[in-house]
Scaffold this active site. Sequence first.
Site, short mmCIF file in Angstrom:
data_model
loop_
_atom_site.label_atom_id
_atom_site.label_comp_id
_atom_site.label_asym_id
_atom_site.label_seq_id
_atom_site.Cartn_x
_atom_site.Cartn_y
_atom_site.Cartn_z
NE ARG A 222 -28.20 -4.38 -13.58
CZ ARG A 222 -28.54 -5.67 -13.56
NH1 ARG A 222 -29.63 -6.07 -14.17
NH2 ARG A 222 -27.80 -6.55 -12.92
CG HIS A 270 -34.88 -7.12 -12.36
ND1 HIS A 270 -34.00 -6.14 -11.97
CD2 HIS A 270 -34.13 -8.03 -13.04
CE1 HIS A 270 -32.78 -6.44 -12.38
NE2 HIS A 270 -32.83 -7.60 -13.03
C1 GLV Z 1 -29.95 -9.73 -13.50
O1 GLV Z 1 -30.44 -8.65 -13.53
C2 GLV Z 1 -28.56 -10.00 -13.78
O2 GLV Z 1 -27.77 -9.07 -13.84
O3 GLV Z 1 -28.22 -11.18 -13.95
#
Ligand code: GLV
Length: 306
Positions: A222, A270
């Site tokens: 994150r 991401h």
């Molecule tokens: C993706 O970022 C998740 O949290 O699964």
Amino acid sequence: MRIIVHHPLAAKLQALLSAMLPHAEVVTSDEMPASRADYLAVFNPPKALLEAQDASLKGIINVAAGVDALLNNPSLPPNVPITKLRDAGMASLMLDYSLYALLHFSRDFDRYAEQARERRWKLRFPQPRSQWPVGVLGLGAIGAQVAEGLARHGYQVNGYSRSAKTLEGVTTFHGEEGLQEVLQRSRTIINILPATPATSGILNRTTLSQMPEGGVVINPGRGNAIMLDDLVELLDSGHLRGAALDVFPHEPLPPESPLWQHPQILITPHSAAPTMMEDAAAQIADYIERWENGEAIPSVDRDAGY
Ligand code: GLV
């Protein structure tokens, strides 16, 4: 039983869940944007959907591993149990990403790319994996498998978690001193911590400076964990060698961000471990069946944030 699904791939999840739970009415939030449900299977749900729920809501399944967006939603009903995806196909993808990024630096692909721009032919003799100790921060369902997987690949792995954990082939640490220890021992760190108030900015000038000279930072977890200005400063000063960043405090990373052009930073959108819908649906169906049978399922601790 009604299940309302809210997800970028809602139609696919709806079809899978309908097949797995033939007695349930599975609808998407487009079809029912503000109706009550027995279960919500959602990623980053709109307020109206959460506000439409009443006491008959039995559980919320977060269709992702990270629950930060859900827990930060001010319309989240209090008390209702929450669960989340656990691995569900994501751990092996995170291991792929981590290995790729680790090899990018440890096998000098970053330097070969620079040499290629200068048309310079120069072999750099590989250093053994034992000389690339890795620190994995966060040993949950995904982090634990990444740590054990890297250990199986022959890396010396140090794992950090908030509370004490034991893992096959991994030297584990916990608590504030444990974090320092992992940073000091690891030439590469991989952040897989959940986004919580406790992890916000945990990788900053002070902590990252504890890594040995030439350290590498990999973040498929994150974006809240890293103070990006501090990271860039340590890259520019030469203390750190490089970074692979898949997640950012604000996504998408805007085109004007200077990070895109930074020669020591690899950027991906991401994409380290997207939700695998078949695996996710199977886990969601299993959670709902167990909830319906009155069985206990692992729930999210709202205070801890994961
Ligand atoms: C993706 O970022 C998740 O949290 O699964």
